[in-house]
Design a protein around this motif. Structure first.
Motif, short mmCIF file in Angstrom:
data_model
loop_
_atom_site.label_atom_id
_atom_site.label_comp_id
_atom_site.label_asym_id
_atom_site.label_seq_id
_atom_site.Cartn_x
_atom_site.Cartn_y
_atom_site.Cartn_z
N ASP A 94 0.55 -8.07 3.52
CA ASP A 94 0.63 -7.63 2.12
C ASP A 94 0.92 -6.15 1.93
O ASP A 94 0.87 -5.65 0.81
CB ASP A 94 -0.67 -7.96 1.36
CG ASP A 94 -0.51 -9.23 0.54
OD1 ASP A 94 0.62 -9.73 0.45
OD2 ASP A 94 -1.53 -9.70 -0.01
N ARG A 95 1.18 -5.42 3.04
CA ARG A 95 1.50 -4.00 2.87
C ARG A 95 2.78 -3.86 2.03
O ARG A 95 3.73 -4.63 2.20
CB ARG A 95 1.70 -3.35 4.25
CG ARG A 95 2.08 -1.90 4.14
CD ARG A 95 1.98 -1.21 5.49
NE ARG A 95 2.70 0.04 5.44
CZ ARG A 95 2.90 0.82 6.47
NH1 ARG A 95 2.43 0.49 7.66
NH2 ARG A 95 3.57 1.96 6.34
N VAL A 96 2.76 -2.87 1.13
CA VAL A 96 3.91 -2.68 0.24
C VAL A 96 4.68 -1.43 0.66
O VAL A 96 4.10 -0.41 1.00
CB VAL A 96 3.41 -2.54 -1.22
CG1 VAL A 96 4.56 -2.17 -2.16
CG2 VAL A 96 2.76 -3.85 -1.67
N ARG A 101 7.37 -6.22 0.27
CA ARG A 101 5.98 -6.54 0.63
C ARG A 101 5.96 -7.43 1.86
O ARG A 101 6.82 -8.30 2.03
CB ARG A 101 5.31 -7.25 -0.55
CG ARG A 101 3.85 -7.60 -0.35
CD ARG A 101 3.14 -7.81 -1.68
NE ARG A 101 3.88 -8.67 -2.60
CZ ARG A 101 3.82 -10.00 -2.57
NH1 ARG A 101 3.08 -10.64 -1.68
NH2 ARG A 101 4.51 -10.71 -3.44
N ARG A 150 10.54 -2.27 -4.44
CA ARG A 150 9.45 -2.35 -3.46
C ARG A 150 9.64 -3.60 -2.62
O ARG A 150 10.20 -4.59 -3.08
CB ARG A 150 8.08 -2.48 -4.17
CG ARG A 150 7.60 -1.26 -4.91
CD ARG A 150 6.13 -1.46 -5.32
NE ARG A 150 5.92 -2.72 -6.02
CZ ARG A 150 5.71 -2.82 -7.33
NH1 ARG A 150 5.66 -1.76 -8.09
NH2 ARG A 150 5.52 -4.00 -7.89
N ASP A 207 9.27 -7.35 -3.46
CA ASP A 207 7.98 -7.46 -4.14
C ASP A 207 8.19 -7.89 -5.60
O ASP A 207 7.85 -7.16 -6.53
CB ASP A 207 7.23 -6.13 -4.06
CG ASP A 207 5.78 -6.26 -4.49
OD1 ASP A 207 5.27 -7.41 -4.55
OD2 ASP A 207 5.16 -5.23 -4.78
N CYS A 220 7.75 -5.57 8.88
CA CYS A 220 6.64 -4.65 8.60
C CYS A 220 6.17 -4.05 9.93
O CYS A 220 6.47 -4.60 11.00
CB CYS A 220 5.52 -5.48 7.98
SG CYS A 220 3.98 -4.61 7.70
#
Ligand code: OAD
Length: 261
Positions: A134-136, A129, A127, A160, A151
């Motif tokens: 903070d979107r994963v 981040r 993952r 992450d 992002c």
């Protein structure tokens, strides 16, 4: 060695009469899959200095270096398979009213073996981040054309995982402490028991009356304190324990649960 010599009657009795089981795993559980440990003979931290690779300071200074390091580690593990230790732990999950697998591993092999009740203390390398929102993301979705990848909000993405000097994810940590504190039985497998706060979980369980068993080919700082310390490889000891306790024939296997092939 026969199972009777490995597993004492008390261990089997306590496991059988336990309502709740907590398991703590470390890099040793994935060693037999071919994932390097951190502190072993060929361990990652013998070759690389964690302070120069796994900290926010280094990431801010040199994101390229840090992304390359994680891409290197992803390449090391992308083709490996879960081993009998991962499958045995996944078999244990539905044998207890309460169960939690607390892992320090970031390789995702427990999930691939079918485990679902997992608390990942140190994150997951598959993952990414966003530093800003903070979107994963699932790592597969990320475009590595630009480093650090971005992002949708424009912020930089990072793996992450927990870096040195960072706090562990609060909710997951409380879940792990709660499970260690309230369980009847705790298994600690394949961890050097040197890194806090994970290393304190078996001791917390002991203080609260749980039966604590360690599985590790080498002694650790907590070996003398736990109820039993079994010197052996996770991929050999755990399947024997599960078979001894729950299966009388050879007819179980990875096909029992919905697992990744
Ligand atoms: P370590 O590398 O410190 O310890 C691995 C342990 O696994 C050792 O005690 C080995 O004896 C044992 N071991 C090796 N092969 C085994 C096998 N086949 N079966 C069972 N045990 C075996 O790894 P961890 O304890 O997981 O943190 O390290 C904890 C944390 O330190 C990691 O999560 C990582 C690292 O810095 C972060 O990156 C935040």
């Amino acid at each position: 060695m026969g199972d009777n010599q490995i597993f004492s009657d008390e261990l089997l009795h306590r496991l059988r009469s336990s309502r709740s089981l907590t398991v703590l795993t470390g890099a040793g559980v994935s060693a037999e899959s071919g994932v390097p440990t951190f502190r072993g003979k060929d361990g990652l931290w013998r070759k690389f200095n964690p302070q120069e690779l796994a900290t926010m300071d280094v990431f801010m200074r040199d994101p390229q270096l840090v992304w390359e390091w994680y891409e290197y580690r992803r390449r090391l593990i992308q083709d490996v398979q879960p081993n009998p230790a991962h499958y045995a732990l996944s078999d244990l999950e539905d044998k207890f009213d309460e169960f939690l697998l607390v892992t320090q591993n970031i390789d995702g092999l427990h999930q691939r073996a079918g485990s679902r009740k997992i608390a990942e203390l140190h994150g997951n390398i598959w993952r990414d981040r966003c530093l800003r929102c903070d979107r994963v993301y699932d790592h597969k979705e990320v475009d590595l054309g630009e480093i650090p990848p971005k992002c949708a909000c424009g912020g930089s993405l990072r793996p992450d995982v927990v870096w040195f000097g960072e706090a562990l994810p609060q909710e997951i940590l409380s879940q792990a402490f709660q499970a260690a504190q309230s369980c009847d039985f705790l298994l600690t497998v394949g961890t050097s028991a040197l890194v806090q706060p994970a290393a304190s979980l078996p001791l917390l369980a002991l203080r609260n009356g749980a039966f604590v068993v360690e599985i590790n080919p080498e002694p650790t700082p907590i070996s003398e304190r736990v109820n039993e310390s079994i010197r052996g490889k996770a991929g050999e000891v755990l399947p024997r324990l599960v078979k001894r306790q729950y299966f009388t024939t050879d007819d179980h296997g990875p096909a029992q649960k919905n697992r990744e092939q």
